[in-house]
Design a protein around this motif. Structure first.
Motif, mmCIF file in Angstrom:
data_model
loop_
_atom_site.group_PDB
_atom_site.id
_atom_site.type_symbol
_atom_site.label_atom_id
_atom_site.label_comp_id
_atom_site.label_asym_id
_atom_site.label_seq_id
_atom_site.Cartn_x
_atom_site.Cartn_y
_atom_site.Cartn_z
ATOM 1 N N ASN A 36 0.824 -1.214 0.000
ATOM 2 C CA ASN A 36 0.000 0.000 0.000
ATOM 3 C C ASN A 36 0.854 1.260 0.000
ATOM 4 N N LEU A 37 2.116 1.125 0.391
ATOM 5 C CA LEU A 37 3.065 2.237 0.345
ATOM 6 C C LEU A 37 3.917 2.166 -0.929
ATOM 7 N N HIS A 38 3.444 1.385 -1.907
ATOM 8 C CA HIS A 38 4.057 1.264 -3.233
ATOM 9 C C HIS A 38 5.396 0.537 -3.223
ATOM 10 N N ASN A 39 5.529 -0.456 -2.360
ATOM 11 C CA ASN A 39 6.737 -1.273 -2.349
ATOM 12 C C ASN A 39 6.544 -2.410 -3.347
ATOM 13 N N ALA A 40 7.345 -2.382 -4.415
ATOM 14 C CA ALA A 40 7.208 -3.358 -5.500
ATOM 15 C C ALA A 40 7.479 -4.788 -5.032
ATOM 16 N N ASN A 45 5.662 -10.276 -3.622
ATOM 17 C CA ASN A 45 5.556 -11.336 -2.619
ATOM 18 C C ASN A 45 4.099 -11.718 -2.376
ATOM 19 N N LEU A 46 3.204 -10.747 -2.412
ATOM 20 C CA LEU A 46 1.774 -11.057 -2.292
ATOM 21 C C LEU A 46 1.325 -11.931 -3.461
ATOM 22 N N SER A 68 1.184 -7.834 -11.461
ATOM 23 C CA SER A 68 1.061 -6.701 -12.379
ATOM 24 C C SER A 68 1.380 -5.387 -11.687
ATOM 25 N N GLU A 69 0.884 -5.228 -10.457
ATOM 26 C CA GLU A 69 1.181 -4.014 -9.684
ATOM 27 C C GLU A 69 2.688 -3.873 -9.473
ATOM 28 N N ALA A 78 8.470 -9.758 -10.803
ATOM 29 C CA ALA A 78 7.050 -9.665 -11.140
ATOM 30 C C ALA A 78 6.842 -9.719 -12.651
ATOM 31 N N PHE A 79 7.734 -9.075 -13.417
ATOM 32 C CA PHE A 79 7.601 -9.128 -14.874
ATOM 33 C C PHE A 79 7.664 -10.559 -15.373
#
Length: 186
Positions: A36-40, A45-46, A68-69, A78-79
């Motif tokens: 929620n604090l924009h940690n990629a 990990n989620l 995607s986020e 994530a990519f």
């Protein structure tokens, strides 16, 4: 802004410690706060938590959302996970072009970050698969060989650093390398 960055890293670290202890509920809670604090990395990990059902049922939709986020925030891991979603049709329709594009993005971000050495074997392996099979790109055995060689060198890095499941990726790399060489030699 710096306060948010430091706070998000602290929350990420708490979540990671909980994850290593097998307390996936606590890990998820802290990863959510960090994301929620924009940690990629927390968002990525989620994605893993949902993809593998660590806190209950597997949820490919939520996994794809969080991957995607994280990718939008520039996370190389994530990519390649978004690429996997398109390659295998996890929550989204199979799309080789999008799989390949995401793998190439992952490689670029991994190279630029200087901190993603532990995922390069996975990324380069996937790119080699795409070139070898013509997924999202023209089939090109020489380019596939170049990427599988890169993957193999990073797999040795994984081995030296005792990366989780390094033997598995090394085995897949060696098998694909043999296939590529057989086609080149024929």
């Amino acid at each position: 802004m710096n306060k948010d960055y430091n706070e998000s890293d602290e929350l990420l670290d708490i979540g990671a410690a909980a994850y290593r202890e097998g307390n996936y509920q606590k890990a998820q809670e802290y990863y959510e706060k960090s994301a929620n604090l924009h940690n990629a990395q927390a968002a990525c990990n989620l994605g893993y938590i949902y993809e593998y059902g660590r806190t209950g049922e597997k949820d490919t939709e939520k996994a794809f959302y969080y991957y995607s986020e994280a990718a939008l925030l520039g996370n190389a891991n994530a990519f390649y996970k978004v690429g996997d979603s398109y390659l295998y049709g996890n929550f989204v329709a199979k799309n080789g072009n999008l799989a390949f594009l995401n793998y190439m993005q992952a490689a670029g971000f991994a190279e630029d970050s200087g901190t993603d050495e532990d995922i390069k074997s996975d990324i380069y392996y996937r790119i080699a698969v795409c070139y070898f099979n013509g997924i999202g790109t023209e089939k090109d055995n020489l380019t596939a060989l170049m990427y599988i060689n890169r993957a193999e060198s990073y797999a040795y890095f994984d081995r030296q650093n005792n990366k989780f499941m390094w033997r598995s990726i090394m085995k897949r790399i060696k098998a694909l390398r043999e296939k590529i060489l057989r086609e080149i030699e024929d």
